[in-house]
Scaffold this motif. Structure first.
Motif, PDB file in Angstrom:
ATOM      1  N   ASP A 144     -53.647 -27.771  27.433  1.00 63.96           N
ATOM      2  CA  ASP A 144     -55.048 -28.059  27.706  1.00 63.96           C
ATOM      3  C   ASP A 144     -55.625 -26.960  28.600  1.00 63.96           C
ATOM      4  O   ASP A 144     -55.322 -26.892  29.788  1.00 63.96           O
ATOM      5  CB  ASP A 144     -55.159 -29.424  28.388  1.00 63.96           C
ATOM      6  N   THR A 145     -56.438 -26.102  28.018  1.00 63.11           N
ATOM      7  CA  THR A 145     -56.918 -24.938  28.777  1.00 63.11           C
ATOM      8  C   THR A 145     -57.951 -25.316  29.830  1.00 63.11           C
ATOM      9  O   THR A 145     -58.294 -24.503  30.676  1.00 63.11           O
ATOM     10  CB  THR A 145     -57.531 -23.880  27.843  1.00 63.11           C
ATOM     11  N   GLY A 170     -49.671 -15.439  28.538  1.00 59.99           N
ATOM     12  CA  GLY A 170     -50.994 -15.430  27.944  1.00 59.99           C
ATOM     13  C   GLY A 170     -51.849 -16.622  28.331  1.00 59.99           C
ATOM     14  O   GLY A 170     -52.721 -17.054  27.573  1.00 59.99           O
ATOM     15  N   ILE A 171     -51.592 -17.225  29.502  1.00 61.42           N
ATOM     16  CA  ILE A 171     -52.473 -18.303  29.956  1.00 61.42           C
ATOM     17  C   ILE A 171     -53.222 -17.847  31.197  1.00 61.42           C
ATOM     18  O   ILE A 171     -52.820 -16.907  31.871  1.00 61.42           O
ATOM     19  CB  ILE A 171     -51.692 -19.603  30.292  1.00 61.42           C
ATOM     20  N   GLU A 172     -54.307 -18.531  31.479  1.00 64.56           N
ATOM     21  CA  GLU A 172     -55.054 -18.241  32.697  1.00 64.56           C
ATOM     22  C   GLU A 172     -54.226 -18.697  33.908  1.00 64.56           C
ATOM     23  O   GLU A 172     -53.746 -19.835  33.922  1.00 64.56           O
ATOM     24  CB  GLU A 172     -56.373 -19.006  32.691  1.00 64.56           C
ATOM     25  N   ALA A 173     -54.053 -17.825  34.865  1.00 61.36           N
ATOM     26  CA  ALA A 173     -53.307 -18.227  36.057  1.00 61.36           C
ATOM     27  C   ALA A 173     -53.832 -17.450  37.238  1.00 61.36           C
ATOM     28  O   ALA A 173     -54.099 -16.252  37.130  1.00 61.36           O
ATOM     29  CB  ALA A 173     -51.819 -17.931  35.883  1.00 61.36           C
ATOM     30  N   GLU A 174     -54.013 -18.140  38.356  1.00 61.87           N
ATOM     31  CA  GLU A 174     -54.461 -17.422  39.554  1.00 61.87           C
ATOM     32  C   GLU A 174     -54.095 -18.178  40.825  1.00 61.87           C
ATOM     33  O   GLU A 174     -53.754 -19.365  40.785  1.00 61.87           O
ATOM     34  CB  GLU A 174     -55.972 -17.179  39.501  1.00 61.87           C
ATOM     35  N   GLY A 175     -54.145 -17.471  41.941  1.00 59.85           N
ATOM     36  CA  GLY A 175     -53.875 -18.097  43.224  1.00 59.85           C
ATOM     37  C   GLY A 175     -55.066 -18.938  43.643  1.00 59.85           C
ATOM     38  O   GLY A 175     -56.200 -18.667  43.257  1.00 59.85           O
TER      39      GLY A 175
END
Lengths: 544, 308
Positions: A381-382, A413-418
C-alpha cells in the motif's frame, strides 16, 4: 589566569595567521604513576538523585557504578566475579541462597548485612517509591503485590533474611541467569540511614564501592561530582588512582576540546563530529572496541504493510536491502560492526552465525525476489510511506537514517525517508503508545551481560521497550525454556534459538553493534572499556 | 518622574502574568508526553508511570497546573523540577553565572563597540573605517556557534591562552572568552550604530556652533557628538540584554558554563513547564527592568526628553 584581553582585531588576525600556519600547542605529560592522583572524566548531569534503584541513564550510572558495589562485579569481558557475595547458590534456579562477605562496611561506618540488601531491594520494588529500576525485581516472588498501582506494601515475600550474612530469594519461576544479573546497579545494598531520608541520601549517597563521595555536597550540580578512593574497599575493582572527578558537560564536542587541551583525562565516547579525525588527534591515546549494545530499526506490527505473511517477507527483503558495511564505512567512519543477530558480540553465548543470520546479509537480488513474493500475497500500500523515526535533539542519528532509507529506496524501489522528531520525548511518546506511522530507530544497551537481557525487554509482549509490539508465544516459550535450563550451555542454546526466531520474523531490523570510542589525555594510561562500553575508571593510572 | 516610574513598575505586573501564562501554555502544548522523557530510553512499569504522573501532576488540566504554579510562586515556592531538585535553588546557583556572563558581554560590546564606532565615525571613509565595516559585517554574518567553536579551538586548545571550558565557579576571569563570543555579534551592531550616529551628528548645527564657540575638540566630541549619538545605542543595548540571555543557551553549551542556558534547554526537551516558566519569567522581568533603565537614561542623555 593566563588569559590576556584581546581585541577583536587581534583575535581575528590571530585566527587567520594560525589557520594559515597550522600552529600547534600541547604539553607533554609523563613521570611516575601516582596512585593518589585524581583523574578527570566526562559525564552529564544525572537525571535523578543518586539512588541506585532509580538510576537508569548514563549520567547517574557512572557515578552509582563507582560508589556502589553489589554482590558481583563484571570484569572487562562481562564475566562475573564475586564482590560482596561469598556465594550465590541454587539447586533449582528458583530458590537462591546468597551469602555475603563478613565485616564489610559502608563508607559511613554502617555494616553491610543481609538486611541491607533486602531493604534496598524492597525499596526499589515498591511502587510507592516510584523507582525506575523497579522492573529488575519483577522475577522475585511478591513483586506483584508491591508493584500494583497504588500499593502501599513494601515487603516482597520472596526475600528472607536468614542471619546477618545470609538471605534467601524465592523467584516466581526459575531464572537460570538470575545470578548473572546481580552486578547491575539496581541490586546494590544501601545503608540503613538511606531509608530514613532518601532525598538527602540521593544528594550525598553512601555505599560500599571502589570510590566514595569526596565530601558532603561533592555533587556540584551541573558542574562536577568529586569521588575519592575508598581505602576500605576490598574487592575486584580496587582503584589504582586517588579518585575520579566527573566533569558534567552539556555538549560532547566541548568535552572533546577539553581532552585535546589535556584539560580532561578520560573521554567516554568521542563525539560524532570528531569520529573522522580522532585517530589523527589522539594517536594511540584512543580505543575502538565493541560493547554490549546494538542499533536496530523497529517496524511496528500495527502497520498494514508490515504484518502477516507478506509483512514477514517484506521485513526480510528490507533487511537484505541494507548494505550495512557501506553505511558503517561511509557514514560512521568504520566505528561500528555490522550486526548479524539481535544480541551483541561481547555476551557469553553470542554466535555470529545463528540460524537465519543470513537475513542480515546484504543481497539486493534476493531482497527484490522476496519483495515480489510479498506483492503476490498482498500488494504494498503506497499510501503508507515507509519512514524511520529518530530524535534530532541528540546522538547524530540523521546521517545514518538518511543513508539507510536511501538504500532501501534504491534497492527496493519504494518511497523511504527519515522522519525527524525534535525531541526524544516525542518519539518515545508515539512509540510506547503505538502511534508511529512508520519504523523507529531502536536498539538496546545491556543492563547485565546476558543474551536474555537483549530479548526480554524488547520483544516480549507488553515489555517497556517492545517498540514493534511483537507478540510471539513460541518465542516467549523458548525464552522461558532458556530460563528454566539447568546449566548455562543449555540456557544459551535456547536463547540462541529464540534469537533465530527473531531473525526470521524480524520485529526489528538489526543494523550494527555499538563500539566504544574512548580517548584519554597524555597523563593517564591503562584505560579500558568495560563490557557495556563505559571506561573502567578504577583501573586508570595517572602519572604525576 | 516618580509617578512615571511608579506607572512603569505597575505595568510589570500584567506583563509578568501574561508572559508566565503564555509560556506555561506553550510548554504544555509541546508535543510528546513528559512521562516518556521521565521514563527514559528503557521505559517504566505502569505502576511507576502512574506514581510519576501523580507526583508531577501531569494529569491535571492546563489551568489547574498553572494556577497551582502561580499559587506556589506567591508563597515563594517554585516547586521541583523533573529531577526532584528545588527550582528555587537551581535558579539561585545558575542565575548569577549567566548574569556575570551577560554583564561581561554587555560591557565588552558597549565599551569596545562605542570606542571603535566613534573613531570610525569621526574618520569615516578612511582605512580604519572601511576595515572595521568589513570585519563587523563578517562577524554579523557568521553564526554565533561557529565563532564560539573557532575561538574555543584556537584560543583554548591551540594557543592554550584560556581553558576551553569554564570551571564550576565560573568566575569573572574565566568568563571573558565566552563573554567575548556572546557579545561579538552585538559588538558589531553597536559599532555600526555608533558609527552611523556619530557620522550624522558630527555635521549637526550644534556641533558647528560648539566648535565655533571655541570649545576644545575633545569636549566637542565627548559632550556634543558622543552623548547625542548614544540614544540609539542605549536602546539597542537595553534590548540586547534579553537577546544575550537567550543567546547564552548556545554559548553556555559550548563553553560548558553552568548557567541557566543548559537548565532551560533540558527543561524544554523534557517538557518540564514549571522550570521553563520560572527561568523565562525572570528573563522577562530583567528585560523589562533593563528597558525601563534605558528609558530613564534617555532623559539624561538628551535633556530635551522629559518624563511626567
Amino acid at each position: 589566569m593566563r588569559f590576556s584581553r584581546i581585541s577583536t582585531f587581534a583575535s581575528v588576525a590571530a585566527i587567520s595567521v594560525l589557520a594559515l600556519s597550522g600552529c600547534g600547542g600541547g604539553t607533554a605529560g609523563g613521570g611516575e604513576t601516582d596512585s593518589s592522583a585524581i583523574i578527570t572524566a566526562d559525564s552529564v548531569e544525572p537525571q535523578n538523585p543518586l539512588v541506585p534503584t532509580n538510576t537508569s541513564e548514563n549520567g547517574g550510572g557512572v557515578v552509582v557504578g563507582s560508589i556502589f558495589s553489589g554482590l558481583i562485579a563484571y570484569d572487562e569481558d562481562g564475566k562475573p566475579q564475586n564482590d560482596l557475595a561469598d556465594s550465590i547458590d541454587s539447586d533449582d534456579n528458583q530458590n537462591w541462597t546468597i551469602k555475603i562477605k563478613k565485616d564489610k562496611k559502608f563508607t559511613n561506618g554502617e555494616p553491610v548485612t543481609a538486611q541491607s540488601f533486602v531493604d534496598s531491594w524492597n525499596y526499589g520494588a515498591a511502587v510507592k517509591n516510584a523507582q525506575s529500576g523497579a522492573n529488575f525485581f519483577s522475577p522475585i516472588e511478591g513483586y506483584d503485590d508491591v508493584s500494583k498501582e497504588g500499593s502501599e506494601e513494601d515487603k516482597m515475600s520472596g526475600l528472607q533474611v536468614v542471619d546477618d550474612n545470609t538471605f534467601t530469594v524465592k523467584l516466581k519461576s526459575p531464572q537460570s541467569d538470575f545470578n548473572l544479573r546481580l552486578g547491575y546497579s539496581a541490586y546494590v545494598p544501601m545503608p540503613e540511614s538511606a531509608f530514613k531520608d532518601m532525598k538527602a541520601f540521593g544528594e550525598n549517597p553512601v555505599g560500599y564501592g571502589p570510590y566514595k563521595m569526596a565530601k558532603e555536597g561533592a555533587w556540584q550540580h551541573n558542574t562536577q561530582i568529586d569521588l575519592v578512593k575508598n581505602d576500605d574497599y576490598d574487592g575486584p575493582q580496587k582503584a589504582k588512582n586517588g579518585g575520579v572527578t566527573f566533569k558534567l558537560y552539556q555538549n560532547p564536542d566541548t568535552a572533546y576540546q577539553d581532552l585535546l587541551a589535556n584539560n580532561l583525562d578520560v573521554l567516554q565516547q568521542i563525539p560524532t563530529s570528531a569520529l573522522g579525525n580522532y585517530k589523527d588527534d589522539l594517536g594511540d591515546r584512543s580505543l575502538d572496541e565493541p560493547y554490549a549494545g546494538n542499533q536496530t530499526i523497529a517496524i511496528p506490527y500495527y502497520l498494514k504493510n508490515w504484518s502477516g505473511e507478506a509483512g514477514k517477507l517484506r521485513r526480510q527483503a528490507l533487511s537484505m536491502a541494507i548494505d550495512r558495511d557501506e553505511v558503517i564505512k561511509v557514514i560512521l567512519n568504520g566505528t561500528r560492526k555490522p550486526a548479524t543477530d539481535m544480541t551483541a558480540p561481547v555476551l557469553e553465548g553470542y554466535k555470529d552465525d545463528v540460524k537465519n543470520s543470513e537475513n542480515t546479509k546484504f543481497d539486493k537480488d534476493k531482497a527484490k525476489e522476496l519483495w515480489e513474493q510479498a506483492e503476490k500475497i498482498q500488494p504494498y500500500d503506497t499510501s503508507e510511506k515507509f519512514t524511520v523515526a529518530y530524535n534530532a535533539d541528540a546522538g547524530g542519528h540523521k546521517k545514518w537514517v538518511d543513508a539507510v532509507t536511501n538504500q532501501i529506496k534504491n534497492n527496493l524501489g519504494i518511497e523511504a525517508e527519515g522522519k525527524s522528531y525534535s525531541t526524544f520525548k516525542e518519539v518515545r511518546t508515539d512509540a510506547t503508545s503505538g502511534k508511529l506511522t512508520g519504523a523507529v530507530r531502536s536498539g538496546w544497551l545491556g543492563d547485565y551481560p546476558s543474551l536474555y537481557n537483549f530479548m526480554e525487554p524488547t520483544y516480549t509482549k507488553g515489555a517497556n521497550s517492545n517498540d514493534s509490539k511483537y507478540d510471539n508465544p513460541e518465542f516467549e516459550k523458548k525464552l522461558d525454556e532458556g530460563l528454566q535450563a539447568k546449566d548455562k550451555n543449555a540456557a544459551n542454546k535456547a536463547f540462541q534459538e529464540a534469537d533465530s526466531m527473531l531473525l526470521e520474523d524480524l520485529p526489528a531490523i538489526p543494523l550494527w553493534y555499538q563500539q566504544a570510542n574512548m580517548g584519554w589525555s597524555e597523563s593517564v594510561s591503562n584505560v579500558k572499556a568495560s563490557w557495556n562500553g563505559t571506561p573502567m575508571y578504577f583501573d586508570v593510572e595517572k602519572s604525576s | 518622574m516618580l509617578w512615571y516610574l511608579f506607572k512603569r513598575i505597575l505595568q510589570l505586573i500584567p506583563v509578568f502574568l501574561g508572559a508566565t501564562l503564555l509560556v506555561y501554555f506553550l510548554v504544555f502544548m509541546l508535543p510528546g508526553d513528559p512521562l516518556a522523557a521521565l521514563c527514559g530510553e528503557k521505559g517504566c512499569t505502569p505502576g511507576v508511570a502512574a506514581a510519576l504522573t501523580e507526583k508531577y501532576h501531569l494529569d491535571d488540566p492546563f489551568l489547574v497546573q498553572y494556577v497551582n504554579y502561580l499559587g506556589g510562586l506567591f508563597t515563594g515556592d517554585l516547586g521541583v523540577n523533573f529531577s526532584g531538585r528545588e527550582i528555587g535553588s537551581i535558579l539561585e546557583n545558575a542565575f548569577p553565572v549567566t548574569a556575570r556572563l551577560a554583564i561581561e558581554a554587555l560591557v565588552f560590546e558597549g565599551i569596545f563597540g562605542v570606542i571603535f564606532g566613534l573613531y570610525a565615525g569621526l574618520k569615516r571613509g578612511k582605512l580604519f573605517d572601511s576595515t572595521v565595516l568589513v570585519i563587523s559585517l563578517i562577524v554579523i554574518a557568521i553564526p554565533i556557534f561557529v565563532l564560539a567553536f573557532m575561538l574555543q579551538f584556537f584560543v583554548g586548545v591551540r594557543l592554550g591562552l584560556a581553558k576551553p571550558t569554564v570551571s564550576g565557579t565560573a568566575g569573572w576571569g574565566e568568563l571573558i572568552l565566552p563573554a567575548v563570543v556572546l557579545g561579538l555579534v552585538s559588538f558589531a551592531y553597536v559599532l555600526r550604530l555608533t558609527r552611523t550616529s556619530v557620522a550624522e551628528n558630527a555635521n549637526a548645527d550644534y556641533v558647528r556652533t560648539a566648535t565655533a564657540k571655541g570649545l576644545t575638540r575633545g569636549r566637542v566630541i565627548r559632550v556634543h557628538i558622543l552623548r547625542n549619538s548614544m540614544i540609539p545605542v542605549a536602546t539597542f543595548l537595553g534590548a540586547d540584554l534579553g537577546a544575550l540571555m537567550g543567546g547564552a543557551v548556545v554559548t553556555e553549551g559550548i563553553f560548558n558554563v553552568p548557567g541557566i542556558g543548559s537548565q532551560l534547554y533540558k527543561a524544554l526537551t523534557l517538557g518540564d513547564a514549571p522550570t521553563v516558566v520560572s527561568i523565562v519569567s525572570i528573563m522577562v522581568l530583567i528585560f523589562c527592568v533593563a528597558n525601563l533603565l534605558v528609558d530613564l537614561l534617555y532623559a539624561w542623555l538628551d535633556p530635551r526628553i522629559r518624563y511626567a
